[in-house]
Design a protein around this motif. Sequence first.
Motif, PDB file in Angstrom:
ATOM      1  N   ALA A   1      20.278 -20.416 -18.693  1.00  0.00           N
ATOM      2  CA  ALA A   1      21.666 -20.883 -18.622  1.00  0.00           C
ATOM      3  C   ALA A   1      21.833 -22.252 -19.277  1.00  0.00           C
ATOM      4  O   ALA A   1      22.746 -22.473 -20.076  1.00  0.00           O
ATOM      5  CB  ALA A   1      22.124 -20.931 -17.164  1.00  0.00           C
ATOM      6  N   VAL A   2      20.936 -23.190 -18.949  1.00  0.00           N
ATOM      7  CA  VAL A   2      21.040 -24.540 -19.505  1.00  0.00           C
ATOM      8  C   VAL A   2      20.814 -24.511 -21.012  1.00  0.00           C
ATOM      9  O   VAL A   2      21.485 -25.218 -21.771  1.00  0.00           O
ATOM     10  CB  VAL A   2      20.037 -25.489 -18.807  1.00  0.00           C
ATOM     11  N   SER A   3      19.877 -23.689 -21.459  1.00  0.00           N
ATOM     12  CA  SER A   3      19.629 -23.574 -22.896  1.00  0.00           C
ATOM     13  C   SER A   3      20.864 -23.061 -23.622  1.00  0.00           C
ATOM     14  O   SER A   3      21.196 -23.509 -24.727  1.00  0.00           O
ATOM     15  CB  SER A   3      18.444 -22.637 -23.151  1.00  0.00           C
ATOM     16  N   ARG A   4      21.563 -22.119 -23.005  1.00  0.00           N
ATOM     17  CA  ARG A   4      22.779 -21.580 -23.629  1.00  0.00           C
ATOM     18  C   ARG A   4      23.874 -22.641 -23.712  1.00  0.00           C
ATOM     19  O   ARG A   4      24.625 -22.676 -24.692  1.00  0.00           O
ATOM     20  CB  ARG A   4      23.270 -20.359 -22.845  1.00  0.00           C
ATOM     21  N   PHE A   5      23.960 -23.484 -22.676  1.00  0.00           N
ATOM     22  CA  PHE A   5      24.942 -24.575 -22.734  1.00  0.00           C
ATOM     23  C   PHE A   5      24.674 -25.465 -23.952  1.00  0.00           C
ATOM     24  O   PHE A   5      25.594 -25.858 -24.682  1.00  0.00           O
ATOM     25  CB  PHE A   5      24.872 -25.432 -21.464  1.00  0.00           C
ATOM     26  N   VAL A   6      23.397 -25.772 -24.176  1.00  0.00           N
ATOM     27  CA  VAL A   6      23.023 -26.647 -25.285  1.00  0.00           C
ATOM     28  C   VAL A   6      23.276 -25.966 -26.618  1.00  0.00           C
ATOM     29  O   VAL A   6      23.786 -26.571 -27.560  1.00  0.00           O
ATOM     30  CB  VAL A   6      21.538 -27.062 -25.162  1.00  0.00           C
ATOM     31  N   GLU A   7      22.932 -24.698 -26.688  1.00  0.00           N
ATOM     32  CA  GLU A   7      23.027 -23.966 -27.959  1.00  0.00           C
ATOM     33  C   GLU A   7      24.466 -23.757 -28.430  1.00  0.00           C
ATOM     34  O   GLU A   7      24.695 -23.523 -29.622  1.00  0.00           O
ATOM     35  CB  GLU A   7      22.303 -22.627 -27.828  1.00  0.00           C
ATOM     36  N   THR A   8      25.429 -23.843 -27.530  1.00  0.00           N
ATOM     37  CA  THR A   8      26.820 -23.700 -27.966  1.00  0.00           C
ATOM     38  C   THR A   8      27.244 -24.869 -28.849  1.00  0.00           C
ATOM     39  O   THR A   8      28.144 -24.746 -29.671  1.00  0.00           O
ATOM     40  CB  THR A   8      27.774 -23.642 -26.762  1.00  0.00           C
ATOM     41  N   GLY A   9      26.592 -26.023 -28.650  1.00  0.00           N
ATOM     42  CA  GLY A   9      26.956 -27.212 -29.401  1.00  0.00           C
ATOM     43  C   GLY A   9      28.235 -27.861 -28.910  1.00  0.00           C
ATOM     44  O   GLY A   9      28.721 -28.823 -29.505  1.00  0.00           O
ATOM     45  N   GLU A  10      28.791 -27.351 -27.812  1.00  0.00           N
ATOM     46  CA  GLU A  10      30.056 -27.858 -27.289  1.00  0.00           C
ATOM     47  C   GLU A  10      29.873 -28.974 -26.264  1.00  0.00           C
ATOM     48  O   GLU A  10      30.833 -29.652 -25.908  1.00  0.00           O
ATOM     49  CB  GLU A  10      30.848 -26.708 -26.634  1.00  0.00           C
ATOM     50  N   PHE A  11      28.627 -29.140 -25.780  1.00  0.00           N
ATOM     51  CA  PHE A  11      28.394 -30.105 -24.705  1.00  0.00           C
ATOM     52  C   PHE A  11      27.404 -31.174 -25.156  1.00  0.00           C
ATOM     53  O   PHE A  11      26.437 -30.883 -25.867  1.00  0.00           O
ATOM     54  CB  PHE A  11      27.820 -29.411 -23.460  1.00  0.00           C
ATOM     55  N   SER A  12      27.651 -32.401 -24.719  1.00  0.00           N
ATOM     56  CA  SER A  12      26.678 -33.478 -24.942  1.00  0.00           C
ATOM     57  C   SER A  12      25.556 -33.331 -23.924  1.00  0.00           C
ATOM     58  O   SER A  12      25.690 -32.594 -22.930  1.00  0.00           O
ATOM     59  CB  SER A  12      27.344 -34.840 -24.776  1.00  0.00           C
ATOM     60  N   ASP A  13      24.441 -34.032 -24.147  1.00  0.00           N
ATOM     61  CA  ASP A  13      23.334 -33.984 -23.191  1.00  0.00           C
ATOM     62  C   ASP A  13      23.785 -34.455 -21.809  1.00  0.00           C
ATOM     63  O   ASP A  13      23.369 -33.913 -20.782  1.00  0.00           O
ATOM     64  CB  ASP A  13      22.174 -34.859 -23.675  1.00  0.00           C
ATOM     65  N   GLN A  14      24.635 -35.480 -21.793  1.00  0.00           N
ATOM     66  CA  GLN A  14      25.115 -36.006 -20.510  1.00  0.00           C
ATOM     67  C   GLN A  14      25.965 -34.977 -19.776  1.00  0.00           C
ATOM     68  O   GLN A  14      25.881 -34.850 -18.548  1.00  0.00           O
ATOM     69  CB  GLN A  14      25.936 -37.288 -20.741  1.00  0.00           C
ATOM     70  N   GLN A  15      26.770 -34.218 -20.523  1.00  0.00           N
ATOM     71  CA  GLN A  15      27.590 -33.185 -19.895  1.00  0.00           C
ATOM     72  C   GLN A  15      26.741 -32.037 -19.365  1.00  0.00           C
ATOM     73  O   GLN A  15      27.000 -31.518 -18.279  1.00  0.00           O
ATOM     74  CB  GLN A  15      28.621 -32.670 -20.905  1.00  0.00           C
TER      75      GLN A  15
END
Length: 364
Positions: free
Chosen positions: A315-329
């Motif tokens: 799940a966390v990897s997918r959040f990152v892979e979207t490119g829509e969220f910063s690391d802090q988000q």
Amino acid sequence: MATIVKTPSATWKAVVRMQGWPTASKTFRTKRDAEDWARGTEDEMTRGLYIRRTLSEKMTLEAALSRYLLEVTPSKADSTQKSDKTKSKPLIRLLGKYSLAALTPDIIAGYRDRRLNEPVATKLKKNSLVVPRNVGNNTVRLELALLSHLFTIAIQEWRIGLPQNPVSNVRKPSPGPGRDRRLLPEEEISLLRAVSAHSNPMLAWIFRIALETGMRSSEIVSLRRHRVDLKKRVARLGNTKNGSARTVPLSLIATNVFAQALDNPVRPSDSDLIFFGEPGKDGKRKPYVFSKTWIEMKKKLGIADFRFHDLRHEAVSRFVETGEFSDQQVAAISGHKSMQMLRRYTHLRAEELVALIDQAHKRT
């Protein structure tokens, strides 16, 4: 001044009295040992370094761990309480008879090395092939962490006479590479079919929530109804692994799944848990336990190496892979306190990196 006297039992008792310090005394088999101890104690008092070691010399590690499990462990999360009990067993087995004062860094280092060379106890099943392996580095690291916290509590709260925490001077086993097991598309389809076909719909709800939110299984099953706000689309977590409360935003899919779970028609009136289990011996309901069902299901599907916690990684990897969220988000969603810990969960597939490289070349 020190006084050395011979006792009726033919031992030697040393008594040290110095202004500003409590009277210290100890009995020895020889007069020389009594004199050496007295000189050392006087010297420590003179330099302001004296610590009463009576309790630390009398309290065994087994007794200290029993007190820790009784007084400290209950304040931790349910999953951590169970973990503490498990980690304490080898410590008691190998070091339990030592007094706290006797546990020096070299003895603890010996424990570390012995544990790393111990085979893992494995239950043999009929017609099953078991590959022998030793206790893992991370297991020993966690055992030493428990032992270290025990010493910290003993020194700071119990006021046991110890000059320092001996575990702090022991090299810990390297943690090794973090898991980067990803969920393949065909595996996701197979697992979703399997959990959806299970007789208890809570298993499918928990699976889908984990994959949509990155929440840990313990965080999901401990949720109570008032913690989920469908209108605001958030789940408020008070019981997390790192001890910090956080609010998790819910996707439309997660919101719909929670809505189904909250409307569960078989929910008993005596429980506010969203995912509830059967009553225990005390009559109270605890969170739904699905680990055995999950393990058997994975084996049937041929993906026994996939852990439920890997859904969090996915799940966390997918959040990152979207490119829509910063690391802090992403960290705000997942609850990771440091970017270093977050990076362990955000490995991108090499194939996807190749595609990104090709796109970058086309733009230049």
